[in-house]
Scaffold this active site. Structure first.
Site, PDB file in Angstrom:
ATOM      1  N   HIS A 100       1.185  -1.040  -0.206  1.00 59.16           N
ATOM      2  CA  HIS A 100      -0.026   0.225   0.347  1.00 59.16           C
ATOM      3  C   HIS A 100       0.831   1.493  -0.079  1.00 59.16           C
ATOM      4  O   HIS A 100       1.882   0.913   0.505  1.00 59.16           O
ATOM      5  CB  HIS A 100      -1.157  -0.231   1.469  1.00 59.16           C
TER       6      HIS A 100
ATOM      7  N   GLU B  26      -3.452   1.565  -8.039  1.00 53.83           N
ATOM      8  CA  GLU B  26      -3.959   2.619  -6.252  1.00 53.83           C
ATOM      9  C   GLU B  26      -3.018   3.730  -6.536  1.00 53.83           C
ATOM     10  O   GLU B  26      -2.104   4.484  -6.328  1.00 53.83           O
ATOM     11  CB  GLU B  26      -3.759   1.960  -5.145  1.00 53.83           C
TER      12      GLU B  26
HETATM   13  C1  PEP Z   1      -6.855   3.138  -0.067  1.00 53.97           C
HETATM   14  O1  PEP Z   1      -5.994   3.995   0.609  1.00 53.97           O
HETATM   15  O2  PEP Z   1      -6.307   1.917  -0.903  1.00 53.97           O
HETATM   16  C2  PEP Z   1      -7.813   3.717  -0.737  1.00 53.97           C
HETATM   17  C3  PEP Z   1      -8.337   3.412  -1.841  1.00 53.97           C
HETATM   18  O3  PEP Z   1      -8.086   5.216  -0.351  1.00 53.97           O
HETATM   19  P1  PEP Z   1      -9.699   5.749  -1.268  1.00 53.97           P
HETATM   20  O4  PEP Z   1     -10.649   5.294  -0.867  1.00 53.97           O
HETATM   21  O5  PEP Z   1      -9.824   6.496   0.745  1.00 53.97           O
HETATM   22  O6  PEP Z   1      -9.207   6.935  -1.829  1.00 53.97           O
END
Ligand code: PEP
Length: 264
Positions: free
Chosen positions: A97, A173
């Protein structure tokens, strides 16, 4: 493939009672609707895992971290091993992450070791990748992802695992989309997911071990925008932060994915 919608609770909520209530509320929503094409997972604080796994629920439970140093036991103050979280009832772990990469300096060698430790204890792995805003602006997204994904190439090259298909999920992400309310366009996400799948499928052994990789999108997914991401074929689900802390918004995201994937 069935979608996954995964709630990363991060360092929330403040109490075990609030965590139990949140999981119970999600479970109540789940019993009232048919999510035929979507599986659910929550990833609470480690300290809450063993109490939450006692709740009667079809929702998988993951953890946010495991030790890179040992898969079992050892003199590693502050660490929790893959074997210990497995024993506590978790079946998945988040690795890579961006908050772990940024705040704890986790590099590729550390992430690789965590994945190896997880798999050795039959934990599934959600491996997170994504570019920063600067990298996005300078059109480096694909090269950054290719570099981050070499951990998977190494895993496939050195692994004698028979199958990773049910035990490895990739979460794309973009760092700049996490917790900001900013999201890439669906077209950008779809093409990045197609790229990630192609990169992984190009690795030796990928076809036999993985087939088509499961790739989730994460970054400011909410009840209002989930359906648009869910419609993209290459998006196999969502990793959700903020919107996972309310049962109704988390469930609405899961329902959007289930509907879109049942129709595709
Ligand atoms: C995350 O921390 O993996 C995430 C996707 O957070 P958010 O949905 O708040 O952007």
């Amino acid at each position: 493939m069935q979608a996954w919608v995964i709630g990363n609770w991060k360092q929330n909520p403040a109490t075990l009672q609030a965590a139990k209530t949140l999981l119970a509320d999600i479970n109540t929503e789940l019993k009232s609707a048919d999510l035929a094409a979507c599986r659910l997972m929550v990833v609470p604080s480690l300290v809450h895992v063993s109490s939450l796994q006692q709740q009667e629920t079809a929702i998988a439970i993951g953890v946010q971290d495991i030790s890179a140093h040992s898969a079992e036991t050892g003199a590693f103050t502050g660490d929790c091993s893959a074997a210990q979280v497995r024993d506590a009832g978790a079946t998945w772990v988040l690795v890579g992450h961006s908050e772990r990469r940024q705040y704890y300096g986790e590099d590729e060698a550390t992430l690789y070791q965590k994945i190896k430790n997880a798999l050795s204890q039959q934990l599934g792995v959600i491996f997170c990748v994504g570019e920063t805003k600067e990298q996005y602006d300078s059109e480096q997204t694909f090269s950054v992802l290719a570099s981050q994904l070499t951990v998977i190439e190494q895993l496939l090259a050195e692994s004698n695992e028979e199958s990773l298909a049910e035990r490895l999920i990739i979460a794309y992400e973009p760092v700049w989309a996490i917790g900001t309310g900013k999201v890439p366009t669906v077209e950008e996400v779809a093409s990045t997911h197609t790229h990630i799948k192609a990169v992984i499928q190009g690795y030796a052994g990928a076809e036999a071990a993985l087939g088509e990789p499961c790739v989730l999108y994460g970054g400011s997914v909410n009840a209002a925008n989930a359906a648009q991401f869910a419609q993209a074929d290459s998006v196999n689900g969502a990793l959700v932060g903020g919107a996972a802390l309310q049962a109704d918004s988390f469930f609405a995201i899961a329902a959007a994915f289930s509907t879109a994937k049942s129709n595709s």
